[in-house]
Design a protein around this motif. Sequence first.
Motif, mmCIF file in Angstrom:
data_model
loop_
_atom_site.group_PDB
_atom_site.id
_atom_site.type_symbol
_atom_site.label_atom_id
_atom_site.label_comp_id
_atom_site.label_asym_id
_atom_site.label_seq_id
_atom_site.Cartn_x
_atom_site.Cartn_y
_atom_site.Cartn_z
ATOM 1 N N LEU B 11 1.040 -0.946 -0.105
ATOM 2 C CA LEU B 11 -0.096 0.029 0.006
ATOM 3 C C LEU B 11 0.969 1.164 -0.095
ATOM 4 O O LEU B 11 2.142 1.253 0.620
ATOM 5 C CB LEU B 11 -0.749 -0.071 1.097
ATOM 6 C CG LEU B 11 -2.174 0.701 1.194
ATOM 7 C CD1 LEU B 11 -3.061 0.075 0.293
ATOM 8 C CD2 LEU B 11 -2.932 0.292 2.798
ATOM 9 N N LYS B 13 0.514 5.412 0.557
ATOM 10 C CA LYS B 13 -0.510 6.483 0.634
ATOM 11 C C LYS B 13 0.385 7.588 0.890
ATOM 12 O O LYS B 13 1.669 7.988 1.170
ATOM 13 C CB LYS B 13 -1.054 6.009 2.214
ATOM 14 C CG LYS B 13 -1.937 4.913 2.062
ATOM 15 C CD LYS B 13 -3.175 5.328 1.154
ATOM 16 C CE LYS B 13 -4.254 4.082 1.108
ATOM 17 N NZ LYS B 13 -5.311 4.230 0.240
ATOM 18 N N ARG B 14 -0.297 8.845 0.753
ATOM 19 C CA ARG B 14 0.322 10.272 1.077
ATOM 20 C C ARG B 14 0.235 10.544 2.333
ATOM 21 O O ARG B 14 -0.884 10.421 3.144
ATOM 22 C CB ARG B 14 -0.411 11.324 0.240
ATOM 23 C CG ARG B 14 -0.171 10.867 -1.297
ATOM 24 C CD ARG B 14 -0.650 12.154 -2.206
ATOM 25 N NE ARG B 14 -0.509 11.830 -3.527
ATOM 26 C CZ ARG B 14 0.752 11.965 -4.380
ATOM 27 N NH1 ARG B 14 1.836 12.233 -3.497
ATOM 28 N NH2 ARG B 14 0.908 11.712 -5.499
ATOM 29 N N THR B 15 1.094 11.420 2.932
ATOM 30 C CA THR B 15 1.159 12.054 4.194
ATOM 31 C C THR B 15 -0.254 12.782 4.346
ATOM 32 O O THR B 15 -0.637 13.469 3.487
ATOM 33 C CB THR B 15 2.365 13.162 4.350
ATOM 34 O OG1 THR B 15 3.460 12.220 4.020
ATOM 35 C CG2 THR B 15 2.468 13.717 5.748
ATOM 36 N N GLU B 17 -3.228 11.366 4.880
ATOM 37 C CA GLU B 17 -4.278 10.698 4.484
ATOM 38 C C GLU B 17 -4.663 9.864 5.520
ATOM 39 O O GLU B 17 -3.807 9.380 6.549
ATOM 40 C CB GLU B 17 -3.828 9.524 3.240
ATOM 41 C CG GLU B 17 -3.883 10.321 1.837
ATOM 42 C CD GLU B 17 -4.065 9.032 0.904
ATOM 43 O OE1 GLU B 17 -2.934 8.805 0.274
ATOM 44 O OE2 GLU B 17 -5.175 8.487 0.533
ATOM 45 N N LYS B 18 -6.013 9.269 5.788
ATOM 46 C CA LYS B 18 -6.497 8.441 6.733
ATOM 47 C C LYS B 18 -6.571 7.175 6.210
ATOM 48 O O LYS B 18 -6.824 6.809 4.798
ATOM 49 C CB LYS B 18 -7.977 8.821 7.049
ATOM 50 C CG LYS B 18 -8.424 8.027 8.162
ATOM 51 C CD LYS B 18 -9.868 8.597 8.668
ATOM 52 C CE LYS B 18 -10.363 7.956 9.822
ATOM 53 N NZ LYS B 18 -11.665 8.444 10.604
ATOM 54 N N VAL B 19 -5.827 6.148 6.794
ATOM 55 C CA VAL B 19 -5.233 4.947 6.026
ATOM 56 C C VAL B 19 -6.142 3.762 7.083
ATOM 57 O O VAL B 19 -6.173 3.807 7.972
ATOM 58 C CB VAL B 19 -3.810 4.572 6.095
ATOM 59 C CG1 VAL B 19 -3.653 3.200 5.549
ATOM 60 C CG2 VAL B 19 -3.174 5.753 5.214
ATOM 61 N N ALA B 81 -1.856 9.790 8.125
ATOM 62 C CA ALA B 81 -0.535 8.995 7.914
ATOM 63 C C ALA B 81 0.640 10.046 7.873
ATOM 64 O O ALA B 81 0.858 11.230 7.531
ATOM 65 C CB ALA B 81 -0.643 8.254 6.890
ATOM 66 N N THR B 86 5.597 4.630 7.740
ATOM 67 C CA THR B 86 6.300 3.605 6.747
ATOM 68 C C THR B 86 6.643 2.299 7.516
ATOM 69 O O THR B 86 7.778 2.435 8.312
ATOM 70 C CB THR B 86 6.977 4.261 5.837
ATOM 71 O OG1 THR B 86 6.559 5.258 5.312
ATOM 72 C CG2 THR B 86 7.758 3.087 4.861
ATOM 73 N N LEU B 109 3.326 -0.999 4.118
ATOM 74 C CA LEU B 109 2.768 0.359 3.972
ATOM 75 C C LEU B 109 3.932 1.515 3.835
ATOM 76 O O LEU B 109 4.886 1.515 4.436
ATOM 77 C CB LEU B 109 1.840 0.867 5.302
ATOM 78 C CG LEU B 109 1.588 2.258 5.232
ATOM 79 C CD1 LEU B 109 0.551 2.179 4.048
ATOM 80 C CD2 LEU B 109 0.867 2.609 6.491
ATOM 81 N N VAL B 111 4.646 5.480 3.051
ATOM 82 C CA VAL B 111 3.814 6.765 3.328
ATOM 83 C C VAL B 111 4.758 7.722 2.691
ATOM 84 O O VAL B 111 5.897 8.045 3.073
ATOM 85 C CB VAL B 111 3.458 7.189 4.820
ATOM 86 C CG1 VAL B 111 2.678 8.537 4.862
ATOM 87 C CG2 VAL B 111 2.563 6.146 5.460
#
Lengths: 111, 112
Positions: B11, B13-15, B17-19, B81, B86, B109, B111
């Motif tokens: 996965l 995700k961007r800083t 974001e809700k993950v 996140a 990470t 994950l 990030v």
Amino acid sequence: AQTVTQSQPEMSVQEAETVTLSCTYDTSESDYYLFWYKQPPSRQMILVIRQEAYKQQNATENRFSVNFQKAAKSFSLKISDSQLGDAAMYFCAYRHDKLIFGTGTRLQVFP
Amino acid sequence: DVKVTQSSRYLVKRTGEKVFLECVQDMDHENMFWYRQDPGLGLRLIYFSYDVKMKEKGDIPEGYSVSREKKERFSLILESASTNQTSMYLCASSLLSQPKAFFGQGTRLTVV
């Protein structure tokens, strides 16, 4: 607080030889379980062996055996007749209510 | 055999974001656990749960929350996140009466 310590970040062994991985733990509980888990590159955690604290006899599973010293809070894993497939990360774990792990030992096996 | 399934293997995700990381087990286990695994640090317990709607903090709960609305599902939530989240995340489950835990395949994950 309960803690698990593995003091050997890496170990190596030649195929067919024997290797011992060390683990110590700290707890004030008298009733608990101890485990050794293996994590190959696939990342899947595999239970290798477990020991109930109330049992004095050391657990054995084929080529894997433990040396459980309750008073010393020591729980080492002995791998006999090492095979190439034994190469992995090995984690010692303790369970009373929650399950907690040590930092792991990376075992390399050389042909 | 027991199956513990994590919703994603990888996965990104961007800083900020809700993950949501999902974990499902198929053996009616009461206990469920979330860990993060980092090199040199082993597996560190984030949260665990004894039963539906029950949760207990582990050793590193900061920045995380969990949800257990159904017995078979245990979700780990990163509210916002950050790059220091990470990591590899591992879910596990076990029966209350049995000490052996079964693990999912892990979610790596990242990030950014």
